[in-house]
Enzyme design. Sequence first.
Site, PDB file in Angstrom:
ATOM      1  N   ASP A   1      28.722  49.212  56.065  1.00  0.00           N
ATOM      2  CA  ASP A   1      28.226  50.317  55.228  1.00  0.00           C
ATOM      3  C   ASP A   1      28.890  50.356  53.854  1.00  0.00           C
ATOM      4  OD1 ASP A   1      30.707  51.063  56.260  1.00  0.00           O
ATOM      5  OD2 ASP A   1      29.904  52.627  57.542  1.00  0.00           O
TER       6      ASP A   1
ATOM      7  N   ASN B   1      32.478  62.355  65.235  1.00  0.00           N
ATOM      8  CA  ASN B   1      31.242  62.869  65.842  1.00  0.00           C
ATOM      9  C   ASN B   1      30.484  61.761  66.580  1.00  0.00           C
ATOM     10  OD1 ASN B   1      30.359  61.325  63.743  1.00  0.00           O
ATOM     11  ND2 ASN B   1      29.386  62.981  62.589  1.00  0.00           N
TER      12      ASN B   1
ATOM     13  N   HIS C   1      29.853  58.724  65.295  1.00  0.00           N
ATOM     14  CA  HIS C   1      29.071  57.806  64.453  1.00  0.00           C
ATOM     15  C   HIS C   1      29.636  56.398  64.497  1.00  0.00           C
ATOM     16  CE1 HIS C   1      31.578  59.043  60.682  1.00  0.00           C
ATOM     17  NE2 HIS C   1      31.877  57.794  60.924  1.00  0.00           N
TER      18      HIS C   1
ATOM     19  N   GLU D   1      24.980  58.702  61.672  1.00  0.00           N
ATOM     20  CA  GLU D   1      25.410  60.022  62.131  1.00  0.00           C
ATOM     21  C   GLU D   1      24.568  60.479  63.329  1.00  0.00           C
ATOM     22  OE1 GLU D   1      28.085  61.096  60.984  1.00  0.00           O
ATOM     23  OE2 GLU D   1      28.135  61.426  58.830  1.00  0.00           O
TER      24      GLU D   1
HETATM   25  C1  GLP Z   1      33.967  55.814  58.400  1.00  0.00           C
HETATM   26  C2  GLP Z   1      33.259  54.467  58.550  1.00  0.00           C
HETATM   27  C3  GLP Z   1      33.137  54.062  60.004  1.00  0.00           C
HETATM   28  C4  GLP Z   1      34.463  54.249  60.696  1.00  0.00           C
HETATM   29  C5  GLP Z   1      34.843  55.698  60.671  1.00  0.00           C
HETATM   30  C6  GLP Z   1      36.117  56.013  61.414  1.00  0.00           C
HETATM   31  O1  GLP Z   1      33.110  56.885  58.466  1.00  0.00           O
HETATM   32  N1  GLP Z   1      31.971  54.471  57.966  1.00  0.00           N
HETATM   33  O2  GLP Z   1      32.683  52.725  60.081  1.00  0.00           O
HETATM   34  O3  GLP Z   1      34.390  53.775  62.025  1.00  0.00           O
HETATM   35  O4  GLP Z   1      34.997  56.058  59.306  1.00  0.00           O
HETATM   36  O5  GLP Z   1      37.195  55.761  60.593  1.00  0.00           O
HETATM   37  P1  GLP Z   1      38.700  55.822  61.011  1.00  0.00           P
HETATM   38  O6  GLP Z   1      39.000  54.517  61.649  1.00  0.00           O
HETATM   39  O7  GLP Z   1      39.432  56.008  59.717  1.00  0.00           O
HETATM   40  O8  GLP Z   1      38.856  56.982  61.930  1.00  0.00           O
END
Ligand code: GLP
Length: 241
Positions: free
Chosen positions: A67, A136, A138, A143
């Site tokens: 992304d 959540n 995702h 989402e």
């Molecule tokens: C972002 C990214 C996701 C990732 C998520 C969790 O929203 N788009 O790909 O998995 O954060 O991130 P973290 O590892 O910092 O909790």
Amino acid sequence: MRVLSVKNYDELSKAAARYMAAQLTLKPDSVIGLATGSTPVGMYKELIRMNQSGEIDFSEVISVNLDEYKGLAGDHPQSYRYFMNDNLFKHVNIFADNTFLPDGQIEDDLQACQDYDDVIDCVGPIDMQLLGIGHNGHIGFNEPADAFTTGTQCITLDERTRQANARFFDGDMSQVPAKAYTMGIGSIMKAKKILLVVTGAEKAEILDKALNGPVTPSVPASILQLHPDVMVIADEAALGI
Ligand code: GLP
């Protein structure tokens, strides 16, 4: 679905790096799907160490990231392109031209999504897709919704996701983009193997829902229960142990 329980974040990073290293050893020209967020940072450090000590080689690897924020250029310090350059690409022998992310600067959503689907079709299939999980549920930036996404999407980010990611923008919510382009869940599910990494007690509840709850688009990661080859590497805190 296999679940590997490790003691802490350090062990998670090493175990996840070893898992991906094995993939690169078995298939040096692997197409790997990569993720951002805090969770993979330790794993990327370990992959850098392994690359610099000659244990693994990225020269034939192609990467496709999940992304990118809509509206951020690749040289913006909070863009995911910048993150990937900073945390992995510039420290290993991957060719810059072999690294792909959605282009956050394309204004036209349909065009941006079509372009990235074309990239995925062209370089794919993805041999191993790395995922983290949002609070959540995702994956990528897919989402919770009424239906699972298929191809690349332009997503309006949840307030909770924007709040969680505000830490990267000096805590200033107004700086966090409202939208992002993300690989769709259909494309993620087409990866031959999936590696999900999860750390910390604050992810325990959502991880339990994803692994053991009903498969539902209101918990996007729950679809992973239907994939034939998923490895979950999680620390004890995330597993509620
Ligand atoms: C972002 C990214 C996701 C990732 C998520 C969790 O929203 N788009 O790909 O998995 O954060 O991130 P973290 O590892 O910092 O909790």
